[in-house]
Design an enzyme around this catalytic site. Structure first.
Site, PDB file in Angstrom:
ATOM      1  N   SER A 138      -0.736  -9.118   2.500  1.00 20.98           N
ATOM      2  CA  SER A 138      -1.638  -8.164   2.887  1.00 20.98           C
ATOM      3  C   SER A 138      -2.712  -8.860   4.034  1.00 20.98           C
ATOM      4  O   SER A 138      -2.266  -9.620   4.841  1.00 20.98           O
ATOM      5  CB  SER A 138      -2.406  -7.241   1.897  1.00 20.98           C
ATOM      6  OG  SER A 138      -2.930  -6.126   2.453  1.00 20.98           O
ATOM      7  N   ASP A 292       5.371   1.340   2.964  1.00 20.86           N
ATOM      8  CA  ASP A 292       4.045   0.743   3.241  1.00 20.86           C
ATOM      9  C   ASP A 292       3.754   0.939   4.991  1.00 20.86           C
ATOM     10  O   ASP A 292       4.558   0.811   5.635  1.00 20.86           O
ATOM     11  CB  ASP A 292       4.468  -0.783   3.224  1.00 20.86           C
ATOM     12  CG  ASP A 292       3.156  -1.604   3.386  1.00 20.86           C
ATOM     13  OD1 ASP A 292       2.136  -1.166   3.899  1.00 20.86           O
ATOM     14  OD2 ASP A 292       3.457  -2.887   3.531  1.00 20.86           O
ATOM     15  N   HIS A 322       3.152  -0.924  -0.582  1.00 19.65           N
ATOM     16  CA  HIS A 322       2.238  -1.975  -0.572  1.00 19.65           C
ATOM     17  C   HIS A 322       1.456  -2.268  -1.546  1.00 19.65           C
ATOM     18  O   HIS A 322       1.013  -1.473  -2.313  1.00 19.65           O
ATOM     19  CB  HIS A 322       1.123  -1.463   0.772  1.00 19.65           C
ATOM     20  CG  HIS A 322       0.194  -2.450   1.252  1.00 19.65           C
ATOM     21  ND1 HIS A 322       0.340  -3.404   2.119  1.00 19.65           N
ATOM     22  CD2 HIS A 322      -1.066  -2.921   0.807  1.00 19.65           C
ATOM     23  CE1 HIS A 322      -0.319  -4.227   2.579  1.00 19.65           C
ATOM     24  NE2 HIS A 322      -1.352  -3.916   1.676  1.00 19.65           N
TER      25      HIS A 322
END
Length: 352
Positions: A138, A292, A322
């Site tokens: 991320s 995501d 995610h």
């Protein structure tokens, strides 16, 4: 929504979020030697396998996720232990400074400084200088990509062996790519939150969140310039079958651009780096999740790397969302997709 959060005392939101995500202190690991140190004044946690090794091990520098706002060494303790044990590698987990207290480029600079320090002192850790990998998920994937790009120009340091980008966020020009619409309400990262985090990192507040989401923060000529890299046209058709509606273009607002123009810097948005940099990047592993909002960032970067002759291993979790990796064995619950994703990273490491 962003403005409501501001009014209701945003800091309490962030403080609460950090508390919830802080992770639990774990006991001793029988297979690992773990120590907390500082590299260039940045706190790090170093994981070293206890078993004797035939030669020098690979080294992994790990940057955690959490939107540049959340996350800590403890939050990713299980992930880092798993990577170190399963791939028999030395792992350095980095506690970079967080936004909004520390704005861009603080996190990036911390990650870069730790990486350089580690490479210059590598013999202390029994690591092969030709086998150092940057890795992150991320926001951490964003930082790994930025550090990797910066180091392409450093002739005084060994070349990175690889970069591992786990559902990275790589651009803030377009929050209307197909994955942003398809997954706008899918936890753990909503579309609004993605813009909110990017703005917290950039400015320490999210004042122009609505304009950024609508796309009125980027001048038309720049949009055109970057269209060759940031465009739904570069995303394979099979990813667009779930409902995607074309948006009517919004009018450019110059005063908003003034506050966010650093979104066009590759250290903040690595997808915007020039080809001359991209083609020098090391072998890459990119993990994307179907559910995501950041899926398309990963797909677009995969294409850019491949177009520039960089070898890419791509792993797509069809049932992934995610943040699924950070939930590996988290408070006793786990998702099979998270374990598969983590094992795909381990398998890539072992293949190097």
């Amino acid at each position: 929504q962003g403005r409501i959060l501001e009014k209701t005392g945003l800091c309490s939101q962030i403080t609460f979020g950090r508390y919830v995500r802080q992770g639990r202190k774990l006991g001793v690991d029988p297979k690992l030697f773990i120590q907390d140190l500082q590299f260039n004044k940045v706190p790090v946690r170093v994981y070293q396998p206890k078993a004797t090794s035939d030669g020098r091990r690979r080294g992994i520098i790990f940057f955690h996720g959490g939107g540049w706002v959340f996350g800590s060494l403890d939050t990713y303790e299980k992930v880092c232990r798993y990577l170190s044990r399963e791939s028999d590698s030395v792992v350095v987990s980095v506690q970079y400074r967080l936004a909004p207290e520390h704005k861009y480029p603080a996190a990036y600079e911390d990650c870069l400084n730790v990486t350089i320090h580690f490479m210059k002192n590598i013999e202390h850790y029994g690591v092969d200088p030709a086998n150092v990998i940057v890795c992150g998920d991320s926001a951490g994937g964003n930082l790994a990509a930025a550090v990797s790009q910066t180091l392409t120009g450093r002739s005084d340091l060994p070349r990175l062996r690889a970069q591992i980008l786990i559902y990275p966020g790589l651009q803030a020009l377009d929050f209307n790519l197909p994955s942003y619409h398809q997954n706008r309400g899918v936890p753990l990262l909503f579309r609004e939150r993605a813009a909110f985090f990017a703005l917290q990192y950039l400015n320490g507040h999210a004042l122009h969140m609505q304009e950024v989401l609508e796309g009125s923060h980027i001048p038309p000529d720049m949009r055109l310039k970057y269209r060759k890299w940031v465009s739904p046209d570069n995303i394979p058709e099979k990813f667009k079958v779930r409902g995607v509606k074309p948006l009517r273009p919004t009018d450019f607002i110059a005063e908003v651009y003034e506050t966010v123009k650093r979104f066009c810097e590759p250290n903040l948005c690595p997808l915007l780096a020039e080809d001359a940099i991209v083609h020098q990047l090391p072998e890459s592993f990119i993990l994307t999740c179907e559910y995501d909002v950041l899926r398309d960032d990963g797909l677009l970067y995969k294409k850019r790397l491949e177009d520039n002759g960089v070898r890419v291993t791509w792993y797509h979790l069809e049932d992934g969302f995610h943040g699924v990796i950070s939930l590996y064995d988290y408070c006793g619950f786990s998702f099979p997709a998270g374990k598969r994703g983590l094992d795909s990273v381990v398998n890539f490491l072992k293949s190097l």
